[in-house]
Design a protein around this motif. Structure first.
Motif, PDB file in Angstrom:
ATOM      1  N   TYR A 207      66.525  57.667  23.463  1.00 10.86           N
ATOM      2  CA  TYR A 207      67.593  57.030  24.228  1.00 10.86           C
ATOM      3  C   TYR A 207      68.433  56.132  23.319  1.00 10.86           C
ATOM      4  CZ  TYR A 207      64.862  52.658  24.315  1.00 10.86           C
ATOM      5  OH  TYR A 207      64.162  51.526  23.974  1.00 10.86           O
ATOM      6  N   ALA A 208      69.583  55.717  23.844  1.00 12.64           N
ATOM      7  CA  ALA A 208      70.492  54.839  23.099  1.00 12.64           C
ATOM      8  C   ALA A 208      70.859  53.657  23.974  1.00 12.64           C
ATOM      9  CB  ALA A 208      71.746  55.599  22.673  1.00 12.64           C
ATOM     10  N   GLU A 209      70.990  52.498  23.347  1.00 12.48           N
ATOM     11  CA  GLU A 209      71.346  51.284  24.074  1.00 12.48           C
ATOM     12  C   GLU A 209      72.435  50.527  23.340  1.00 12.48           C
ATOM     13  OE1 GLU A 209      68.289  48.313  24.221  1.00 12.48           O
ATOM     14  OE2 GLU A 209      67.616  48.725  22.184  1.00 12.48           O
ATOM     15  N   ALA A 210      73.111  49.653  24.071  1.00  9.91           N
ATOM     16  CA  ALA A 210      74.143  48.790  23.497  1.00  9.91           C
ATOM     17  C   ALA A 210      73.795  47.344  23.789  1.00  9.91           C
ATOM     18  CB  ALA A 210      75.515  49.133  24.073  1.00  9.91           C
ATOM     19  N   ILE A 212      75.488  43.901  23.802  1.00 14.38           N
ATOM     20  CA  ILE A 212      76.845  43.373  23.796  1.00 14.38           C
ATOM     21  C   ILE A 212      76.867  41.881  23.493  1.00 14.38           C
ATOM     22  CG2 ILE A 212      79.007  43.229  25.084  1.00 14.38           C
ATOM     23  CD1 ILE A 212      77.977  46.084  24.537  1.00 14.38           C
ATOM     24  N   ASN A 213      76.010  41.150  24.184  1.00 11.17           N
ATOM     25  CA  ASN A 213      75.992  39.701  24.068  1.00 11.17           C
ATOM     26  C   ASN A 213      74.611  39.213  24.484  1.00 11.17           C
ATOM     27  OD1 ASN A 213      76.367  36.814  25.121  1.00 11.17           O
ATOM     28  ND2 ASN A 213      78.371  37.199  24.213  1.00 11.17           N
ATOM     29  N   PRO A 214      74.063  38.213  23.795  1.00 10.20           N
ATOM     30  CA  PRO A 214      72.737  37.706  24.169  1.00 10.20           C
ATOM     31  C   PRO A 214      72.641  37.259  25.619  1.00 10.20           C
ATOM     32  CG  PRO A 214      73.407  36.821  22.041  1.00 10.20           C
ATOM     33  CD  PRO A 214      74.604  37.518  22.609  1.00 10.20           C
ATOM     34  N   LEU A 215      73.786  36.949  26.231  1.00 10.14           N
ATOM     35  CA  LEU A 215      73.774  36.480  27.612  1.00 10.14           C
ATOM     36  C   LEU A 215      73.695  37.632  28.614  1.00 10.14           C
ATOM     37  CD1 LEU A 215      76.530  33.701  27.391  1.00 10.14           C
ATOM     38  CD2 LEU A 215      74.055  33.440  27.219  1.00 10.14           C
ATOM     39  N   LEU A 216      73.905  38.865  28.136  1.00  5.31           N
ATOM     40  CA  LEU A 216      73.901  40.025  29.022  1.00  5.31           C
ATOM     41  C   LEU A 216      72.676  40.891  28.760  1.00  5.31           C
ATOM     42  CD1 LEU A 216      77.635  41.144  28.727  1.00  5.31           C
ATOM     43  CD2 LEU A 216      76.602  39.746  30.519  1.00  5.31           C
ATOM     44  N   LYS A 217      72.258  41.640  29.768  1.00  3.56           N
ATOM     45  CA  LYS A 217      71.174  42.586  29.592  1.00  3.56           C
ATOM     46  C   LYS A 217      71.627  43.741  28.705  1.00  3.56           C
ATOM     47  CE  LYS A 217      68.809  41.736  34.006  1.00  3.56           C
ATOM     48  NZ  LYS A 217      68.336  42.337  35.280  1.00  3.56           N
ATOM     49  N   THR A 218      70.666  44.359  28.052  1.00  2.00           N
ATOM     50  CA  THR A 218      70.967  45.534  27.252  1.00  2.00           C
ATOM     51  C   THR A 218      71.501  46.647  28.154  1.00  2.00           C
ATOM     52  OG1 THR A 218      69.289  45.024  25.589  1.00  2.00           O
ATOM     53  CG2 THR A 218      69.960  47.318  25.781  1.00  2.00           C
ATOM     54  N   VAL A 219      72.535  47.338  27.671  1.00  2.00           N
ATOM     55  CA  VAL A 219      73.126  48.441  28.424  1.00  2.00           C
ATOM     56  C   VAL A 219      72.558  49.757  27.901  1.00  2.00           C
ATOM     57  CG1 VAL A 219      75.262  49.627  29.062  1.00  2.00           C
ATOM     58  CG2 VAL A 219      75.247  47.130  28.783  1.00  2.00           C
ATOM     59  N   ILE A 220      71.921  50.547  28.759  1.00  2.00           N
ATOM     60  CA  ILE A 220      71.403  51.852  28.360  1.00  2.00           C
ATOM     61  C   ILE A 220      72.551  52.856  28.441  1.00  2.00           C
ATOM     62  CG2 ILE A 220      69.707  53.655  28.797  1.00  2.00           C
ATOM     63  CD1 ILE A 220      68.527  50.982  27.904  1.00  2.00           C
ATOM     64  N   LEU A 221      72.895  53.451  27.312  1.00  2.00           N
ATOM     65  CA  LEU A 221      74.011  54.390  27.265  1.00  2.00           C
ATOM     66  C   LEU A 221      73.598  55.784  27.745  1.00  2.00           C
ATOM     67  CD1 LEU A 221      75.501  53.365  23.806  1.00  2.00           C
ATOM     68  CD2 LEU A 221      76.142  52.545  26.073  1.00  2.00           C
ATOM     69  N   PHE A 222      72.483  56.273  27.201  1.00  2.00           N
ATOM     70  CA  PHE A 222      71.987  57.593  27.566  1.00  2.00           C
ATOM     71  C   PHE A 222      70.493  57.643  27.298  1.00  2.00           C
ATOM     72  CE2 PHE A 222      70.761  61.836  25.863  1.00  2.00           C
ATOM     73  CZ  PHE A 222      70.768  62.526  27.061  1.00  2.00           C
ATOM     74  N   ASP A 223      69.764  58.261  28.232  1.00  2.00           N
ATOM     75  CA  ASP A 223      68.315  58.388  28.090  1.00  2.00           C
ATOM     76  C   ASP A 223      67.933  59.852  28.285  1.00  2.00           C
ATOM     77  OD1 ASP A 223      65.572  58.070  28.011  1.00  2.00           O
ATOM     78  OD2 ASP A 223      65.431  57.468  30.113  1.00  2.00           O
ATOM     79  N   ARG A 224      67.529  60.508  27.206  1.00  2.00           N
ATOM     80  CA  ARG A 224      67.180  61.923  27.267  1.00  2.00           C
ATOM     81  C   ARG A 224      65.945  62.165  28.125  1.00  2.00           C
ATOM     82  NH1 ARG A 224      63.651  65.106  25.083  1.00  2.00           N
ATOM     83  NH2 ARG A 224      62.816  63.412  23.808  1.00  2.00           N
ATOM     84  N   THR A 229      66.506  54.773  34.660  1.00  2.00           N
ATOM     85  CA  THR A 229      67.391  55.186  35.749  1.00  2.00           C
ATOM     86  C   THR A 229      68.752  54.491  35.731  1.00  2.00           C
ATOM     87  OG1 THR A 229      66.375  53.531  37.214  1.00  2.00           O
ATOM     88  CG2 THR A 229      65.439  55.763  37.225  1.00  2.00           C
ATOM     89  N   ASN A 230      68.879  53.423  34.958  1.00  4.28           N
ATOM     90  CA  ASN A 230      70.137  52.680  34.918  1.00  4.28           C
ATOM     91  C   ASN A 230      71.061  53.115  33.789  1.00  4.28           C
ATOM     92  OD1 ASN A 230      68.382  51.685  32.973  1.00  4.28           O
ATOM     93  ND2 ASN A 230      69.177  49.600  33.080  1.00  4.28           N
ATOM     94  N   ALA A 231      70.798  54.248  33.148  1.00  2.00           N
ATOM     95  CA  ALA A 231      71.633  54.720  32.048  1.00  2.00           C
ATOM     96  C   ALA A 231      73.032  55.065  32.543  1.00  2.00           C
ATOM     97  CB  ALA A 231      70.996  55.939  31.381  1.00  2.00           C
ATOM     98  N   LEU A 232      74.049  54.760  31.737  1.00  2.00           N
ATOM     99  CA  LEU A 232      75.427  55.059  32.111  1.00  2.00           C
ATOM    100  C   LEU A 232      75.665  56.557  32.198  1.00  2.00           C
ATOM    101  CD1 LEU A 232      77.457  52.473  29.974  1.00  2.00           C
ATOM    102  CD2 LEU A 232      76.814  52.324  32.395  1.00  2.00           C
ATOM    103  N   VAL A 233      75.034  57.299  31.292  1.00  5.45           N
ATOM    104  CA  VAL A 233      75.209  58.759  31.245  1.00  5.45           C
ATOM    105  C   VAL A 233      73.878  59.422  31.587  1.00  5.45           C
ATOM    106  CG1 VAL A 233      75.807  60.741  29.793  1.00  5.45           C
ATOM    107  CG2 VAL A 233      77.034  58.562  29.526  1.00  5.45           C
TER     108      VAL A 233
END
Length: 234
Positions: A207-210, A212-224, A229-233
């Motif tokens: 999987y890949a994550e982004a 962005i900022n220490p104040l925000l949760k990690t964003v999951i970009l894609f999970d093979r 379940t919260n992946a953008l793609v």
């Protein structure tokens, strides 16, 4: 004792030297950081405000025929990470739509055909193009593998590799420092197998994550794997 090394001079001229120092530090301390864009951000504090993209890999299985199997097999699989920064974006300008587009490209390039396989090994390579957000230290079995991996990473941003930024860091006695045959040590009358240094393993993209900022949760970009379940793609 002061553990700091002070370097003075033109920042652009110092960058290659810092990359080499980081790789040498890994050799001396046996720190197996596979591929990362983490740097001394006191030296270049502006980088921390650019989104960090991390690609995660893991071995399919840690089963080793003919060897002592650790307890909880499946928990000791070899892992790998590749990361880079989006220098064209900042924590303020990046949007969810742009991250979704990047996630789609990652799915196409690294998620296809069951997931990209990275053949990790005992050779340490560095690809350092600071202005475009790349400062990667990659363990591999061959330069061809590194070139393929770097090319795919850069293609995510439509960048073309400049191989003048690729270097190989070699130990004077790699066969002795990183033996292929697992070493053992006598512990309480029993021969115990020691962890293998820089093992030759294939790790598959997961999987890949982004970040962005220490104040925000990690964003999951894609999970093979489909487990996040919260992946953008999807």
């Amino acid at each position: 004792m002061n553990n700091k090394i002070v370097l003075a001079g033109n920042k652009n001229l110092l960058k290659p030297a810092i990359t080499q120092i980081l790789a040498m530090h890994q050799l001396l301390e046996q720190i197996e950081v596979d591929a990362t864009s983490s740097i001394n951000e006191d030296f270049d504090p502006g980088r921390r405000y650019h989104p960090l993209i991390i690609l995660h890999f893991r071995e399919d299985s840690d089963f080793r025929p003919g060897t002592n199997q650790p307890k909880g097999r499946g928990q000791n699989r070899t892992k790998g990470e590749v990361s880079f920064r989006l220098m064209s974006e900042t924590t303020e300008t990046i949007s969810e739509a742009e991250l979704t587009n990047l996630g789609t490209r990652i799915k196409q390039i690294f998620g296809a055909n069951g997931g990209y396989l990275w053949s990790k090994g005992k050779e340490m390579y560095c690809y350092a193009d600071w202005s475009r957000g790349y400062q990667m230290q990659i363990l591999a079995r061959s330069e061809a593998q590194v070139r393929d991996l770097v090319t795919k990473i850069l293609s995510l941003q439509n960048h073309t590799p400049q191989w003048k930024y690729l270097t190989k860091n070699k130990n004077a006695s790699e066969a002795e420092r990183y033996p292929v045959v697992p070493q053992t040590k006598l512990v309480m009358g029993k021969q115990v197998e020691l962890p293998e240094r820089r093992p030759n393993r294939q790790v598959r993209f997961r999987y890949a994550e982004a970040r962005i900022n220490p104040l925000l949760k990690t964003v999951i970009l894609f999970d093979r794997t489909g487990k996040k379940t919260n992946a953008l793609v999807k």
